[in-house]
Design an enzyme around this catalytic site. Structure first.
Site, PDB file in Angstrom:
ATOM      1  N   ARG A 147       0.780  -1.240   0.000  1.00 56.52           N
ATOM      2  CA  ARG A 147       0.000   0.000   0.000  1.00 56.52           C
ATOM      3  C   ARG A 147       0.813   1.293   0.000  1.00 56.52           C
ATOM      4  NH1 ARG A 147      -5.039  -0.058   4.001  1.00 56.52           N
ATOM      5  NH2 ARG A 147      -3.408   0.090   5.586  1.00 56.52           N
ATOM      6  N   ASP A 148       2.127   1.229  -0.024  1.00 58.04           N
ATOM      7  CA  ASP A 148       2.897   2.473  -0.093  1.00 58.04           C
ATOM      8  C   ASP A 148       4.182   2.283  -0.892  1.00 58.04           C
ATOM      9  OD1 ASP A 148       3.186   5.188   0.331  1.00 58.04           O
ATOM     10  OD2 ASP A 148       4.196   4.958   2.258  1.00 58.04           O
TER      11      ASP A 148
END
Length: 330
Positions: A147-148
């Site tokens: 997610r990042d």
């Protein structure tokens, strides 16, 4: 992973993790969620990551503590050559000892090449994509959604310098690892929720529903497309946009543009980038498919034109054939 309070310690001084952390914490007003400390005088360098002392609210303190717990939860299960390793944990104060990246982040590599007016060589781009995608593949097989993913969170152990690029890159010349799992999450069979990521790298399905609807690990593939864009252009996507403009562009299907110079990059690299940042997550490849395409023999040979060195020797020749797996998706 943001870095602050950098300080070197000799092996003799490395007697107490508590003392090390306390001394580093006092050296700066700490307001972020984590930091690194380099033990550069020992052959096995490490970093210390711990929740910083928030100066704003208890909410920030709770968030920093939760991010540290999340990172510990993820790191404790990961052993892969392209994933940063957890070395040890200290209970009081809560801290994590992880590997130290001697060359910093991929973002720093982009800046170094840009300042030298150089681009990444085809073979270096290829192995970089393979290693990043291999790390993502490893996470996804363990139901972890990163997610990042972005250049700032890709740490570098080995990487060629701009003035001495290898004609053929191997793991001896390139070694990178994914880091910073503060917002990583284990996904259920139905997916996961939550708004997370960095503007310019966040998948449209997260932006559209503000993270309130279920999404899959394909959000990482979208971010990987943006990382491939960074490898080509040596700058982040939407770098001229503010956060709101970047989110609006992604949600409406607008993708960052390439300059004429960028079009000298590998044809398959650009095709893979487009495949990864598809608006519909179902149309994006899996991490395994990305690894397969990037590892193909054709990948670093497919350049738009003929590359020659200063003596007139041909280095690469253009070829526009696209593998069937990639052609079917586009």
């Amino acid at each position: 992973m943001k870095t602050a309070a950098m300080k070197s310690f000799t092996k003799k001084e490395w007697t107490s993790a508590d003392e090390l952390i306390a001394e580093s914490a006092v050296s700066e007003a700490l307001t972020e969620s984590s930091t690194q400390v380099d033990k550069s005088n020992d052959s096995s360098s490490v970093s210390v990551v711990f929740p910083k002392r928030p100066q704003i609210s208890m909410g920030r303190m709770a968030e920093a503590h939760q991010n540290t717990l999340n990172e510990l939860s993820v790191l404790s299960q990961l052993q892969h050559e392209n994933i940063i390793s957890l070395l040890s944990v200290v209970v009081t104060p809560p801290s994590i000892l992880i590997e130290y990246a001697p060359m910093g982040t991929m973002k720093l590599m982009y800046e170094t090449y840009h300042q030298s007016s150089q681009r990444l060589s085809p073979c270096v781009s290829q192995i970089t994509i393979v290693q990043i995608a291999s790390g993502i593949e490893f996470l996804h097989k363990r139901s972890i959604v990163y997610r990042d993913l972005k250049g700032d969170n890709v740490l570098v152990w080995r990487f060629p310098t701009p003035n001495n690029p290898p004609l053929v890159a191997t793991n001896n010349e390139v070694l990178i690892k994914l880091s910073d799992y503060g917002i990583g999450q284990f996904a259920s069979i139905n997916g996961l929720r939550g708004f997370a990521g960095t503007p310019g790298f966040i998948a449209p399905e997260i932006i559209k529903y503000h993270g309130k609807e279920v999404y899959s690990n394909k959000v990482d593939i979208f971010s990987l497309g943006m990382v491939i864009y960074e490898l080509i252009t040596l700058h982040p996507p939407y770098d001229k946009f503010n956060q709101q403009q970047a989110n609006q562009a992604i949600e409406s299907g607008v993708r960052p543009s390439l300059s004429k110079k960028d079009l000298n990059s590998l044809i398959l690299q650009r095709e893979l980038m487009i495949w990864c940042w598809q608006q519909d997550p179902e149309m994006r490849p899996t991490a395994t498919q990305v690894v397969e395409v990037a590892r193909s023999q054709q990948f670093c040979r497919l350049v738009d034109g003929i590359r020659i060195d200063n003596d007139g020797r041909v280095l690469c020749v253009c070829h526009r054939e696209i593998p069937i797996t990639l052609r079917q998706k586009n």
